[in-house]
Design a protein around this motif. Structure first.
Motif, mmCIF file in Angstrom:
data_model
loop_
_atom_site.group_PDB
_atom_site.id
_atom_site.type_symbol
_atom_site.label_atom_id
_atom_site.label_comp_id
_atom_site.label_asym_id
_atom_site.label_seq_id
_atom_site.Cartn_x
_atom_site.Cartn_y
_atom_site.Cartn_z
ATOM 1 N N ALA A 51 44.428 62.764 50.207
ATOM 2 C CA ALA A 51 44.462 62.098 48.907
ATOM 3 C C ALA A 51 45.830 62.267 48.253
ATOM 4 N N THR A 52 46.277 61.218 47.577
ATOM 5 C CA THR A 52 47.540 61.230 46.854
ATOM 6 C C THR A 52 47.302 60.791 45.415
ATOM 7 N N ALA A 53 48.282 61.065 44.555
ATOM 8 C CA ALA A 53 48.168 60.690 43.148
ATOM 9 C C ALA A 53 48.670 59.260 42.950
ATOM 10 N N PRO A 54 47.896 58.418 42.262
ATOM 11 C CA PRO A 54 48.337 57.030 42.045
ATOM 12 C C PRO A 54 49.619 56.919 41.232
ATOM 13 N N LEU A 173 39.428 55.428 47.487
ATOM 14 C CA LEU A 173 40.214 56.628 47.207
ATOM 15 C C LEU A 173 41.678 56.364 47.530
ATOM 16 N N HIS A 174 42.570 56.968 46.717
ATOM 17 C CA HIS A 174 44.005 56.805 46.916
ATOM 18 C C HIS A 174 44.462 57.778 47.996
ATOM 19 N N ILE A 175 44.852 57.231 49.169
ATOM 20 C CA ILE A 175 45.214 58.023 50.338
ATOM 21 C C ILE A 175 46.585 57.571 50.843
ATOM 22 N N GLY A 177 49.354 57.024 49.609
ATOM 23 C CA GLY A 177 50.086 56.043 48.814
ATOM 24 C C GLY A 177 49.396 54.732 48.528
ATOM 25 N N GLN A 178 48.166 54.538 49.016
ATOM 26 C CA GLN A 178 47.458 53.281 48.762
ATOM 27 C C GLN A 178 45.972 53.547 48.537
ATOM 28 N N TRP A 179 45.332 52.584 47.849
ATOM 29 C CA TRP A 179 43.879 52.646 47.701
ATOM 30 C C TRP A 179 43.232 52.220 49.020
ATOM 31 N N ARG A 180 42.392 53.091 49.586
ATOM 32 C CA ARG A 180 41.861 52.869 50.926
ATOM 33 C C ARG A 180 40.333 52.712 50.902
ATOM 34 N N ASP A 181 39.858 51.851 51.787
ATOM 35 C CA ASP A 181 38.417 51.726 51.993
ATOM 36 C C ASP A 181 37.879 52.982 52.665
ATOM 37 N N PRO A 213 34.624 59.282 71.994
ATOM 38 C CA PRO A 213 34.878 58.813 73.360
ATOM 39 C C PRO A 213 36.261 59.247 73.829
ATOM 40 N N PRO A 214 36.416 59.578 75.110
ATOM 41 C CA PRO A 214 37.678 60.124 75.587
ATOM 42 C C PRO A 214 38.856 59.166 75.502
ATOM 43 N N HIS A 215 38.609 57.851 75.376
ATOM 44 C CA HIS A 215 39.724 56.911 75.318
ATOM 45 C C HIS A 215 40.343 56.830 73.938
ATOM 46 N N LEU A 216 39.692 57.440 72.916
ATOM 47 C CA LEU A 216 40.228 57.382 71.563
ATOM 48 C C LEU A 216 41.278 58.464 71.380
ATOM 49 N N PRO A 217 42.372 58.168 70.678
ATOM 50 C CA PRO A 217 43.413 59.169 70.485
ATOM 51 C C PRO A 217 42.951 60.296 69.578
ATOM 52 N N GLU A 218 43.554 61.462 69.763
ATOM 53 C CA GLU A 218 43.259 62.598 68.892
ATOM 54 C C GLU A 218 43.822 62.327 67.506
ATOM 55 N N GLY A 219 43.105 62.728 66.491
ATOM 56 C CA GLY A 219 43.581 62.595 65.115
ATOM 57 C C GLY A 219 43.061 63.745 64.305
ATOM 58 N N PRO A 220 43.541 63.902 63.094
ATOM 59 C CA PRO A 220 43.080 65.009 62.269
ATOM 60 C C PRO A 220 41.625 64.861 61.894
ATOM 61 N N THR A 221 40.959 65.994 61.765
ATOM 62 C CA THR A 221 39.544 65.996 61.431
ATOM 63 C C THR A 221 39.380 66.475 60.002
ATOM 64 N N HIS A 222 39.168 65.544 59.092
ATOM 65 C CA HIS A 222 38.863 65.911 57.712
ATOM 66 C C HIS A 222 38.212 64.744 57.028
ATOM 67 N N GLY A 223 37.810 64.965 55.781
ATOM 68 C CA GLY A 223 36.896 64.013 55.168
ATOM 69 C C GLY A 223 37.524 62.866 54.447
ATOM 70 N N THR A 224 38.784 62.508 54.708
ATOM 71 C CA THR A 224 39.360 61.367 54.022
ATOM 72 C C THR A 224 39.975 60.411 55.013
#
Length: 224
Positions: A51-54, A173-175, A177-181, A213-224
């Motif tokens: 999350a970022t500040a608008p 939510l503002h993530i 630098g932008q408002w994200r779905d 699925p193993p074909h998906l790239p690794e990414g951070p695991t968190h709630g946003t």
């Protein structure tokens, strides 16, 4: 009555399905060096998801002020800001926030993890421990997690725990630098049928429910 159950500080203990011990507890002043280390090395890893500040010029917050804020919110019953530790080191956070009492009895959860320990089942167990605390000692009725549709690892966390997909929230939510779905995932106490999230996680782990699925790239695991 329920608000009286929101005691802080709280310390929770658990073990991942692979056998790694976890401790969820408050962030403390003596954690400054460890906190700065883990946040610094994960800046690029977490940046696209946090999350970022608008406003254009957000005010920086000192570490001491952050600790005071967490403790004030925890004691007030508005937040349960848990630090995740393994082997005495900070490896992430799981935070219950937006806690509502009265006729709602609800909370949201957010989380992040150190890239160096991602994929080891730490966040699913941490969320399960925090969720069981919410439904048990705190007496809450509903737990929700809001996740960007692109965050495949975070989606895997809620699927392992059997959260219900309640649909899309546009520009939620503002993530970065932008408002994200975001997609909303939720559980109520009735959904558990008398079981716990920790028990559900162990059951779903044996069947590989929610595995990325193993074909998906690794990414951070968190709630946003």
């Amino acid at each position: 009555m329920a608000q009286l159950m929101a005691h802080w500080p709280v310390e929770l203990h658990g073990r991942t399905v692979s056998g790694q011990d976890l401790v969820l507890d408050p962030l403390r002043r003596r954690d400054r060096k460890d906190w700065v280390r883990v946040r610094s090395v994960n800046r690029e890893w977490l940046g696209p998801w946090e999350a970022t500040a608008p406003e254009n010029n957000p005010h920086p917050v000192s570490f001491a002020s952050l600790v005071r804020h967490y403790n004030r919110e925890g004691r007030s019953g508005r937040m349960m800001p848990f630090t995740i530790r393994t082997e005495g080191q900070i490896v992430g956070q799981v935070v219950l926030f937006g806690i509502a009492w009265g006729s709602l009895l609800s909370t949201s959860a957010g989380y992040w993890v150190d890239q160096g320990v991602a994929g080891r089942g730490i966040v699913p167990m941490a969320l399960a421990l925090a969720g069981d605390h919410a439904f048990g000692p705190m007496g809450l009725h509903r737990l929700e997690v809001n996740i960007r549709p692109e965050n495949t690892n975070s989606l895997a966390v809620v699927r392992k725990l059997g959260f219900r997909d309640e649909g899309l929230r546009a520009a939620y939510l503002h993530i970065d630098g932008q408002w994200r779905d975001h997609r909303t995932f939720a559980l109520t106490r009735e959904d558990l049928g008398g079981s716990s999230l920790v028990e559900r996680l162990h059951t779903n782990h044996t069947s590989h429910i929610g595995d990325t699925p193993p074909h998906l790239p690794e990414g951070p695991t968190h709630g946003t």
